[in-house]
Design an enzyme around this catalytic site. Sequence first.
Site, PDB file in Angstrom:
ATOM      1  N   ASN A  17      -7.613 -10.302  -4.040  1.00  0.00           N
ATOM      2  CA  ASN A  17      -8.854  -9.560  -3.793  1.00  0.00           C
ATOM      3  C   ASN A  17     -10.095 -10.454  -3.780  1.00  0.00           C
ATOM      4  O   ASN A  17     -11.148 -10.075  -4.298  1.00  0.00           O
ATOM      5  CB  ASN A  17      -9.014  -8.434  -4.819  1.00  0.00           C
ATOM      6  CG  ASN A  17      -8.526  -7.098  -4.271  1.00  0.00           C
ATOM      7  OD1 ASN A  17      -8.808  -6.748  -3.129  1.00  0.00           O
ATOM      8  ND2 ASN A  17      -7.766  -6.365  -5.079  1.00  0.00           N
ATOM      9  N   ASP A  47      -4.187  -3.072   7.427  1.00  0.00           N
ATOM     10  CA  ASP A  47      -4.085  -3.345   6.001  1.00  0.00           C
ATOM     11  C   ASP A  47      -3.526  -4.756   5.803  1.00  0.00           C
ATOM     12  O   ASP A  47      -3.815  -5.656   6.591  1.00  0.00           O
ATOM     13  CB  ASP A  47      -3.257  -2.282   5.276  1.00  0.00           C
ATOM     14  CG  ASP A  47      -3.641  -2.170   3.796  1.00  0.00           C
ATOM     15  OD1 ASP A  47      -4.833  -1.970   3.512  1.00  0.00           O
ATOM     16  OD2 ASP A  47      -2.764  -2.295   2.930  1.00  0.00           O
ATOM     17  N   HIS A  48      -2.707  -4.971   4.789  1.00  0.00           N
ATOM     18  CA  HIS A  48      -2.263  -6.321   4.437  1.00  0.00           C
ATOM     19  C   HIS A  48      -1.091  -6.788   5.297  1.00  0.00           C
ATOM     20  O   HIS A  48      -0.231  -5.994   5.682  1.00  0.00           O
ATOM     21  CB  HIS A  48      -1.823  -6.367   2.975  1.00  0.00           C
ATOM     22  CG  HIS A  48      -2.951  -6.215   2.008  1.00  0.00           C
ATOM     23  ND1 HIS A  48      -3.600  -7.292   1.451  1.00  0.00           N
ATOM     24  CD2 HIS A  48      -3.546  -5.102   1.504  1.00  0.00           C
ATOM     25  CE1 HIS A  48      -4.546  -6.847   0.624  1.00  0.00           C
ATOM     26  NE2 HIS A  48      -4.532  -5.530   0.642  1.00  0.00           N
ATOM     27  N   TYR A  80      -1.468  -8.189  -8.657  1.00  0.00           N
ATOM     28  CA  TYR A  80      -2.368  -7.347  -7.872  1.00  0.00           C
ATOM     29  C   TYR A  80      -3.688  -7.326  -8.630  1.00  0.00           C
ATOM     30  O   TYR A  80      -3.874  -6.583  -9.576  1.00  0.00           O
ATOM     31  CB  TYR A  80      -1.779  -5.944  -7.709  1.00  0.00           C
ATOM     32  CG  TYR A  80      -2.674  -4.981  -6.966  1.00  0.00           C
ATOM     33  CD1 TYR A  80      -3.417  -5.395  -5.858  1.00  0.00           C
ATOM     34  CD2 TYR A  80      -2.772  -3.651  -7.349  1.00  0.00           C
ATOM     35  CE1 TYR A  80      -4.229  -4.513  -5.171  1.00  0.00           C
ATOM     36  CE2 TYR A  80      -3.577  -2.759  -6.667  1.00  0.00           C
ATOM     37  CZ  TYR A  80      -4.311  -3.192  -5.577  1.00  0.00           C
ATOM     38  OH  TYR A  80      -5.128  -2.311  -4.894  1.00  0.00           O
ATOM     39  N   ASP A 102      -4.875 -12.711   0.352  1.00  0.00           N
ATOM     40  CA  ASP A 102      -3.526 -12.808  -0.207  1.00  0.00           C
ATOM     41  C   ASP A 102      -3.110 -14.280  -0.185  1.00  0.00           C
ATOM     42  O   ASP A 102      -3.300 -14.968   0.831  1.00  0.00           O
ATOM     43  CB  ASP A 102      -2.551 -11.978   0.616  1.00  0.00           C
ATOM     44  CG  ASP A 102      -2.973 -10.517   0.703  1.00  0.00           C
ATOM     45  OD1 ASP A 102      -2.509  -9.735  -0.141  1.00  0.00           O
ATOM     46  OD2 ASP A 102      -3.770 -10.176   1.606  1.00  0.00           O
ATOM     47  N   ASP A 150      -2.052 -10.209  -4.016  1.00  0.00           N
ATOM     48  CA  ASP A 150      -3.352  -9.806  -3.499  1.00  0.00           C
ATOM     49  C   ASP A 150      -4.377 -10.170  -4.564  1.00  0.00           C
ATOM     50  O   ASP A 150      -4.499  -9.490  -5.575  1.00  0.00           O
ATOM     51  CB  ASP A 150      -3.325  -8.298  -3.222  1.00  0.00           C
ATOM     52  CG  ASP A 150      -4.675  -7.751  -2.792  1.00  0.00           C
ATOM     53  OD1 ASP A 150      -5.636  -8.528  -2.680  1.00  0.00           O
ATOM     54  OD2 ASP A 150      -4.764  -6.522  -2.573  1.00  0.00           O
ATOM     55  N   GLU A 169       0.877  -3.223  -5.098  1.00  0.00           N
ATOM     56  CA  GLU A 169       0.358  -1.879  -4.817  1.00  0.00           C
ATOM     57  C   GLU A 169       1.493  -0.943  -4.389  1.00  0.00           C
ATOM     58  O   GLU A 169       1.409  -0.265  -3.371  1.00  0.00           O
ATOM     59  CB  GLU A 169      -0.763  -1.911  -3.774  1.00  0.00           C
ATOM     60  CG  GLU A 169      -1.678  -0.711  -3.903  1.00  0.00           C
ATOM     61  CD  GLU A 169      -2.919  -0.766  -3.027  1.00  0.00           C
ATOM     62  OE1 GLU A 169      -3.705   0.176  -3.094  1.00  0.00           O
ATOM     63  OE2 GLU A 169      -3.103  -1.761  -2.284  1.00  0.00           O
ATOM     64  N   ASP A 175       0.826  -1.207   0.000  1.00  0.00           N
ATOM     65  CA  ASP A 175       0.000   0.000   0.000  1.00  0.00           C
ATOM     66  C   ASP A 175       0.863   1.261   0.000  1.00  0.00           C
ATOM     67  O   ASP A 175       0.770   2.096   0.896  1.00  0.00           O
ATOM     68  CB  ASP A 175      -0.962   0.003   1.193  1.00  0.00           C
ATOM     69  CG  ASP A 175      -1.943   1.165   1.148  1.00  0.00           C
ATOM     70  OD1 ASP A 175      -2.243   1.636   0.036  1.00  0.00           O
ATOM     71  OD2 ASP A 175      -2.398   1.612   2.223  1.00  0.00           O
TER      72      ASP A 175
END
Length: 287
Positions: free
Chosen positions: A174, A277-278, A133, A252, A172, A47, A12
Amino acid sequence: MTKYKFISWNIDSLNAALTGTSDRAALSMAVVDKIASEKPDVLAIQETKLSDDDKKVKKIYDILVEKFPEYAIVHRISTPPARKGYSGTMMLWKKELGDPVVTFPEIDAPAPMDQEGRMITLEFPAFYVTTVYTPNAQEGLARLDLRGEWDDQYRAYLQTLDQEKPVFACGDFNVAVAEIDLSNPKGNHNTAGFSDQEREKFQALLSAGFTDSFRKIHGQIEKNFASGQSIYTWFAQRARTSKTNNSGWRIDYWLTSNRVAEKISKSEPIETGARLDHLPILLEFDL
């Protein structure tokens, strides 16, 4: 037999993590240091949000070279007509592994997804490592149909690689594929990342010859490891208590070709303390 360690992380924004001065930047840098201490053979980052600003990119590279000496680095940015500083991916690998063939795949995805810097693939003599991603279906599933086209093209791409040599695919994605992969499946049914179509497409990817390494190692583990570490890989930043309440998603993944799945010895998230976040995800295997 050689033992390998791979790590994947949606960071991110590399710039915010490596050059920022906020409390979040400090938390992010601590994760970077933790990853560096693991000395992974390959590190994949999603990202990145890098642009074509050469001075900023050089600053990022200088920091990474300091943190990861003896690693080679490649990155990919979004290019017109895609938005500047959007998406982006990066891969680092130990120079002792040699010089892989580096490609920046375009998979005939709906425009401008192929220009958003979403994929990098490294071809080593014994295997491929590829990072992705995956586009988000967005609020109200506004981009669900386009996301579905991406999923079909991406699956075909991985199958093409798999015909040549084993594939290790990370990133990721998603999507939480099963109810066990998020803390509130009923409340999130048919939201982005947990729509029926996204789940079906991801299951189709697994059925095309690939193994979810986490489930391979841990089976139908519920909610937490015995140590208390969460199984989830993403916790919403807008909900400050999401991590303390273990309200997360597992979106992920490290996927492997089925024929090397038995070689996996470890697959799990890396704890990141208070950072939301991740989480990075770790894969270890012998090949």
